[in-house]
Design a protein around this motif. Structure first.
Motif, PDB file in Angstrom:
ATOM      1  N   GLU A  61      78.393  23.479  -4.818  1.00 61.33           N
ATOM      2  CA  GLU A  61      77.529  24.623  -5.104  1.00 61.33           C
ATOM      3  C   GLU A  61      76.118  24.171  -5.470  1.00 61.33           C
ATOM      4  O   GLU A  61      75.131  24.778  -5.045  1.00 61.33           O
ATOM      5  N   LEU A  62      76.009  23.092  -6.251  1.00 64.63           N
ATOM      6  CA  LEU A  62      74.693  22.575  -6.634  1.00 64.63           C
ATOM      7  C   LEU A  62      73.944  22.034  -5.421  1.00 64.63           C
ATOM      8  O   LEU A  62      72.716  22.198  -5.312  1.00 64.63           O
ATOM      9  N   PHE A  63      74.669  21.394  -4.505  1.00 63.85           N
ATOM     10  CA  PHE A  63      74.029  20.861  -3.300  1.00 63.85           C
ATOM     11  C   PHE A  63      73.432  21.993  -2.464  1.00 63.85           C
ATOM     12  O   PHE A  63      72.299  21.886  -1.972  1.00 63.85           O
ATOM     13  N   ILE A  64      74.187  23.091  -2.312  1.00 64.91           N
ATOM     14  CA  ILE A  64      73.691  24.236  -1.542  1.00 64.91           C
ATOM     15  C   ILE A  64      72.481  24.853  -2.237  1.00 64.91           C
ATOM     16  O   ILE A  64      71.487  25.219  -1.579  1.00 64.91           O
ATOM     17  N   LYS A  65      72.513  24.966  -3.552  1.00 65.86           N
ATOM     18  CA  LYS A  65      71.355  25.481  -4.295  1.00 65.86           C
ATOM     19  C   LYS A  65      70.133  24.598  -4.068  1.00 65.86           C
ATOM     20  O   LYS A  65      69.021  25.077  -3.918  1.00 65.86           O
ATOM     21  N   MET A  66      70.363  23.299  -4.063  1.00 66.07           N
ATOM     22  CA  MET A  66      69.261  22.366  -3.878  1.00 66.07           C
ATOM     23  C   MET A  66      68.625  22.523  -2.493  1.00 66.07           C
ATOM     24  O   MET A  66      67.397  22.552  -2.356  1.00 66.07           O
ATOM     25  N   LEU A  67      69.460  22.698  -1.448  1.00 65.45           N
ATOM     26  CA  LEU A  67      68.919  22.903  -0.105  1.00 65.45           C
ATOM     27  C   LEU A  67      68.188  24.241   0.004  1.00 65.45           C
ATOM     28  O   LEU A  67      67.301  24.397   0.843  1.00 65.45           O
ATOM     29  N   ASP A  68      68.562  25.194  -0.844  1.00 61.69           N
ATOM     30  CA  ASP A  68      67.866  26.480  -0.879  1.00 61.69           C
ATOM     31  C   ASP A  68      66.595  26.388  -1.725  1.00 61.69           C
ATOM     32  O   ASP A  68      65.912  27.396  -1.941  1.00 61.69           O
TER      33      ASP A  68
END
Length: 324
Positions: A283-290
């Motif tokens: 979830e943190l990785f996806i937030k970071m890409l966003d």
């Protein structure tokens, strides 16, 4: 379509005033067949006025309202949504061509209790707005249960008929082939919408695979059955990190040093790939890409932002204001 374009398109129709006419169509349950409702002219005029006022109050005159595409929807308030995906099968009726070939709703063969939604077309021969309105249980009296009404004998008697009640709330509008939803609830309850979100989210995962920054994307794919997570992954196809070609080395350094990400992820032995072993790390990785992790240039404070509106220059803002 941005907000200024939307308001301009709506006003192009509504400013026709006395030249406007309104037609109401019923969408039946199960079959999703569209049928014309035969309503007396006096009531049509009232319905038209009611929904024009509703469009004005909920969209045109709504201060501070923003418009975002469904594929980039976030949790910000006072927002309407432009639909930019394939329509779920259960909502394909929205694209029905409304013309004289639509069959008439028959009170002998059809049932008011079988109406699921309404399509309310307001406009002229040249320009129209189609209002999308899903009926709530309280908007069709007599659809179930037992109803009583007061008779002239000062007693309550059984009410046998069904009544269609019009209220000004609506779920969306279609104008110039663009569909705008006032909320996401109708979409989220629609059969097939989750499948569309997952399909589009898989496109985002292909983009992530192309970065070659993860040792595997299987962990992300396995979480797409959760529609909340799938919607977050879907947004990555418009990721500013990917769009701006941020090098993998910069991304990895960011995950190692940002307070919200540090020690949340693992890395390959050579340090060139990220390993996502936990749900939190994914979830943190996806937030970071966003690009959800921001830093204030004024205070150097770290922030997490779900909604990100690009800042325009003062000259651009003046041009938009003049356009209104």
């Amino acid at each position: 379509m941005n907000r200024i374009e939307l308001i301009s398109a709506l006003n192009l129709v509504l400013d026709q005033a006395n030249d406007l006419s309104t037609v109401v169509y019923a969408v039946l349950k199960e079959t999703k067949e569209v049928k014309l409702l035969n309503i007396v002219n006096e009531e049509i005029e009232y319905i038209q006025e009611m929904f024009i006022e509703s469009i004005n109050s909920s969209i045109i005159n709504a201060e501070g309202q923003t418009i975002v595409s469904v594929s980039e929807a976030d949790d910000r308030s006072n927002t309407i949504f432009e639909y930019d995906l394939d329509l779920p099968e259960s909502l394909e009726y929205v694209n029905t061509e409304l013309n004289d070939n639509i069959p008439l709703f028959s009170f002998n063969d059809d049932d008011l209790g079988n109406i699921e939604s309404l399509l309310i077309e307001i406009g002229t021969e040249q320009n129209q707005i189609t209002i999308i309105k899903q009926l709530s249980p309280v908007e069709v009296f007599g659809r179930g249960g037992f109803s009583l009404w007061s008779s002239n004998q000062q007693q309550l008697r059984k009410f046998e008929d069904k009544v269609l009640r019009f209220t000004p709330k609506f779920n969306g509008v279609k104008i110039n082939d663009t569909i705008i939803f006032t909320e996401l609830k109708l979409l989220e309850r629609s059969h097939g919408f989750h499948e569309i979100i997952v399909r589009e989210a898989n496109v985002s995962i292909q983009l992530i695979e192309a970065l070659n920054i993860l040792d595997t994307t299987e962990g992300l794919t396995s979480l797409l059955s959760n529609v909340r997570f799938a919607r977050k992954v879907l947004k990555i196809k418009n990721s500013p990190v990917i769009r701006n070609n941020i090098p993998n080395s910069v991304i990895i350094t960011f995950t190692r040093t940002h307070p919200a990400l540090v020690r949340k992820m693992k890395y390959s032995e050579d340090g060139n790939q990220i390993i996502l072993e936990t749900k939190i790390s994914k979830e943190l990785f996806i937030k970071m890409l966003d690009d959800a992790y921001l830093t204030s240039e004024l205070t150097n404070q770290f922030y997490e932002s779900k909604a990100k509106d690009e800042v325009t220059s003062e000259d651009e803002n003046e041009e938009e204001d003049n356009g209104e």
